[in-house]
Write a protein that holds these residues in place. Structure first.
Motif, PDB file in Angstrom:
ATOM      1  N   ARG A   1       0.841  -1.210   0.000  1.00 54.57           N
ATOM      2  CA  ARG A   1       0.000   0.000   0.000  1.00 54.57           C
ATOM      3  C   ARG A   1       0.874   1.257   0.000  1.00 54.57           C
ATOM      4  O   ARG A   1       0.591   2.227  -0.711  1.00 54.57           O
TER       5      ARG A   1
ATOM      6  N   VAL B   1       2.527   1.847  -3.608  1.00 54.22           N
ATOM      7  CA  VAL B   1       1.728   2.454  -4.682  1.00 54.22           C
ATOM      8  C   VAL B   1       1.423   3.920  -4.392  1.00 54.22           C
ATOM      9  O   VAL B   1       1.215   4.712  -5.316  1.00 54.22           O
TER      10      VAL B   1
ATOM     11  N   ASP C   1       1.005   0.471 -11.846  1.00 52.51           N
ATOM     12  CA  ASP C   1      -0.125  -0.316 -12.358  1.00 52.51           C
ATOM     13  C   ASP C   1       0.216  -1.802 -12.389  1.00 52.51           C
ATOM     14  O   ASP C   1      -0.647  -2.649 -12.130  1.00 52.51           O
TER      15      ASP C   1
ATOM     16  N   ILE D   1      -0.151  -3.114  -8.883  1.00 46.99           N
ATOM     17  CA  ILE D   1      -1.558  -3.273  -8.511  1.00 46.99           C
ATOM     18  C   ILE D   1      -2.116  -4.563  -9.089  1.00 46.99           C
ATOM     19  O   ILE D   1      -2.792  -5.332  -8.385  1.00 46.99           O
TER      20      ILE D   1
ATOM     21  N   GLN E   1      -3.361  -7.980  -6.939  1.00 53.18           N
ATOM     22  CA  GLN E   1      -4.738  -8.464  -7.014  1.00 53.18           C
ATOM     23  C   GLN E   1      -4.815  -9.980  -7.088  1.00 53.18           C
ATOM     24  O   GLN E   1      -5.825 -10.581  -6.716  1.00 53.18           O
TER      25      GLN E   1
END
Length: 324
Positions: free
Chosen positions: A165, A168, A189, A192, A196
């Motif tokens: 966290r 990013v 990106d 991220i 996921q």
């Protein structure tokens, strides 16, 4: 050989470890094998690993010489009511052991690996995190241990997620560069999308990197480890229990900035805190305590204290020499 040996087993998620000792506290054998936690490895595989570790620890000792055994394992209450216990009992029979086997929770052995007290608290922070009140070889009450989605605050996985966290949000920082390089992402990106998929092993592996960066005074890493320590203290405080606090798990039983933070807070309150050492040796102590002529404190010092650690290293060295 006259009867007089006890067995201690730690069925962990990473490895199964066994200790064989005399009832007066002399370690005579050690063994290790693969994962022994039935909740993560499955009952059959976990029992097979435990059998291998115990067989190695027993060596040439006749089964009749073993008078008692204690098995420490996560989810002991679930194990006792399911097929897992039967798998471990089969191991006992396969090795020819006829003595009692007592099953306790891994929080019990973690506490015993730090203190001979009859009651107290163990704070565990590894991949997950939990605080447990232990009394008379029983877990009386717990706080957290709720998994990464709902809890495990201050744990290794919590640190890994906090690191992602922060990365990013602070992409241009040296901290973010170190985290992104470790997971192989060139752009935010990409990170991220990578996160996921919940690659938990890689996320968990970020905790040691964050601790190392905190030691180097990286401000983002220090903020994460400081908050991890605060979260663990908040978990501990919910128990509201007096008595010794045993610190266990990779983040608290070894040299990490998280341990430093937790110890500093507890010492500021004049609360005794001690590290958890060897849960397999602690299980052997629990096994020997009712049948030994030694005091519980002397027996604990012999098996679990520094003297026990040195004896254990001597046994391991002898085994390696024999293998050569």
């Amino acid at each position: 050989m006259e009867p007089g040996l006890v067995v201690g087993l730690d069925a962990g998620g990473t490895a199964s470890k066994a200790v064989v000792a005399t009832v007066d506290g002399v370690i005579v054998g050690r063994g290790a094998a693969g994962p022994g936690n039935p909740l993560s490895a499955g009952a059959a595989a976990a029992a097979a690993s435990t059998e291998a570790a115990l067989r190695a620890a027993l060596g040439a000792a006749p089964p009749s010489s073993v008078v008692r055994g204690v098995l420490g394992v996560a989810g002991a209450s679930v194990l006792a009511s399911g097929d897992g216990l039967a798998a471990y009992e089969k191991v006992w029979r396969t090795l020819g052991l006829t003595c009692p086997m007592v099953v306790v929770g891994d929080a019990v052995t973690a506490f015993a690996a730090g203190s001979p007290a009859a009651a107290g608290v163990v704070l565990i922070a590894g991949t997950g995190a939990i605080a447990a009140e232990v009394r008379d070889e029983t877990v009386v009450r717990t706080v957290d241990g709720n998994g990464w989605l709902l809890g495990d605050l201050g744990s290794g996985r919590w640190i890994g997620l906090a690191a992602l966290r922060t990365t990013v949000r602070e992409w241009s920082s040296p901290f973010a560069a170190a985290i992104a390089a470790r997971v192989g992402c060139a752009h935010a990106d990409d990170l991220i999308r990578w996160a996921q998929a919940l690659p938990f092993a890689e996320i968990d592996a970020l905790a040691p990197l964050v601790c190392a960066l905190a030691r180097e005074a990286d401000p983002h890493a220090r903020a994460i480890t400081t908050e991890a320590a605060a979260e663990l203290i908040r978990t501990l405080d919910e128990l509201k229990v007096a008595g010794p606090v045993v610190l266990a798990g990779g983040l608290l039983a070894t040299d990490t900035p998280v341990r430093d933070g937790v110890r500093a807070i507890l010492r500021g309150r004049d609360v005794e805190c001690v590290p958890s050492r060897d849960p397999a040796a602690a299980a052997a102590w629990l096994a020997a305590r009712p049948v030994s002529g030694c005091t519980p404190e002397a027996l604990h010092s012999a098996l679990v204290g520094p003297a026990g650690e040195r004896a254990g290293r001597g046994v391991q060295a002898a085994l390696r020499s024999t293998d050569r």
